[in-house]
Design an enzyme around this catalytic site. Structure first.
Site, PDB file in Angstrom:
ATOM      1  CG  ASN A   9      -1.792   1.204   1.339  1.00 51.36           C
ATOM      2  OD1 ASN A   9      -1.905   1.947   0.365  1.00 51.36           O
ATOM      3  ND2 ASN A   9      -2.409   1.420   2.486  1.00 51.36           N
ATOM      4  CE  LYS A  11      -0.233   3.391   4.516  1.00 52.88           C
ATOM      5  NZ  LYS A  11      -0.243   3.495   5.960  1.00 52.88           N
ATOM      6  CG  HIS A  98      -6.075   1.794   5.004  1.00 51.96           C
ATOM      7  ND1 HIS A  98      -5.636   2.814   5.811  1.00 51.96           N
ATOM      8  CD2 HIS A  98      -5.037   0.922   4.899  1.00 51.96           C
ATOM      9  CE1 HIS A  98      -4.378   2.558   6.172  1.00 51.96           C
ATOM     10  NE2 HIS A  98      -3.998   1.420   5.640  1.00 51.96           N
ATOM     11  CD  GLU A 100      -3.173   5.547   6.410  1.00 49.40           C
ATOM     12  OE1 GLU A 100      -3.150   5.555   5.163  1.00 49.40           O
ATOM     13  OE2 GLU A 100      -2.251   5.046   7.102  1.00 49.40           O
ATOM     14  CD  GLU A 170      -3.819  -2.716   7.562  1.00 53.32           C
ATOM     15  OE1 GLU A 170      -2.651  -2.778   7.217  1.00 53.32           O
ATOM     16  OE2 GLU A 170      -4.599  -1.817   7.196  1.00 53.32           O
ATOM     17  N   GLY A 176       1.834   2.400  10.665  1.00 51.17           N
ATOM     18  CA  GLY A 176       2.779   3.506  10.484  1.00 51.17           C
ATOM     19  C   GLY A 176       3.462   3.958  11.761  1.00 51.17           C
ATOM     20  CB  SER A 216       4.611  -1.418  12.198  1.00 47.82           C
ATOM     21  OG  SER A 216       4.139  -0.105  12.349  1.00 47.82           O
TER      22      SER A 216
END
Ligand code: PGA
Length: 254
Positions: A9, A11, A98, A100, A170, A176, A216
């Site tokens: 990903n 991003k 996701h 985010e 996740e 991150g 991560s």
């Protein structure tokens, strides 16, 4: 059993020349490693989909994916991209839900469900992300959190539709941040998800649904994570921007 899967990903990272270089380096390493048992899905920014698709053409275990879509198929939605447009550009996979998108753009489980339906209708396989916040982990409501996400976004699908789904667990707090969940917690949640699928869709579907871990993941922690029962691969953010790091993760999964 399904193939093992590594999803990159990217991003909102990399400009075109760097994106091309990264793909070229990944492909160079892939030739040497040749891990045909692992599916590699590159979820790149919309504007690079075409370039990446051309670069990977003819390589049978590498696919291009998108990171988002609009929930409608066509119409007056300035700046948006539909699943039928993605399909027409050769996209095979799509990240939906996701964290985010959930936190920065207020996307709900119901919106994720709409996007998943668009995706399946257009013959794109959805990679559905779920995971608890740090607060939910601390106050021990993490099963509840993931349970609701799966119920509201996935469990209205019929068996045939559900069999297209890839799930990525996740934990939000590990994305991150450099903090991965403890191995026992990953194993516990993956088992919970697998059992939940079996209760709803039966043994065969539960055994063939890929459940990935994300947050991560690096070449340092990948081998412990991939050794866990019910972990079928990973969704990789930061480490997917470096060909060495990314392909080391692929190598470990092999
Ligand atoms: P990360 O991102 O690997 O940088 O934590 C994971 C993700 O995008 O979900």
């Amino acid at each position: 059993m399904h193939k093992k899967i590594i999803v990159a990903n990217w991003k909102m990272n990399l400009e075109l020349q760097d994106a091309k270089k990264l793909i070229a380096n990944i492909l160079k390493k892939l030739k040497k490693q040749n891990p045909h048992t692992t599916k590699i899905i590159l979820c790149v920014p919309y504007v690079y989909i075409n370039v990446v698709r051309q670069m990977i053409s003819g390589i049978r275990n590498v696919f291009v994916g998108a990171q988002n879509c609009n929930e409608y198929n066509t119409g007056a939605f300035t700046g948006e991209i539909s699943c039928s447009m993605l399909k027409s550009c050769g996209v095979d996979y799509l990240i939906v839900g996701h964290s985010e998108r959930r936190t920065l753009y207020n996307e709900s489980n119901k919106l994720a469900e709409k996007k998943i339906l668009q995706s399946i209708t257009n013959n794109i396989l959805p990679i559905f992300c779920c995971g608890e916040t740090l607060e939910a982990r601390k106050n021990k409501t993490y099963f509840n959190a993931v349970n609701t996400q799966i119920n509201e976004s996935l469990f209205n699908l019929d068996k045939d539709q559900f069999s297209k789904i890839v799930i990525a667990y996740e934990p939000v707090w590990s994305i991150g941040t450099g903090m991965t969940a403890e191995l026992k917690d990953i194993e516990e949640m993956h088992k919970f998800i697998r059992n939940k699928i079996r209760n709803k869709y039966g043994k065969l579907v539960s055994e063939t649904t890929p459940i990935l871990y994300g947050g991560s993941v690096s070449s340092l922690n990948a081998s412990n994570i991939f050794g866990l029962l019910n972990v079928n691969g990973s969704l990789v953010g930061g480490a997917s921007l470096n060909a060495d790091h990314f392909m080391n993760i692929v190598k470990v999964l092999k």
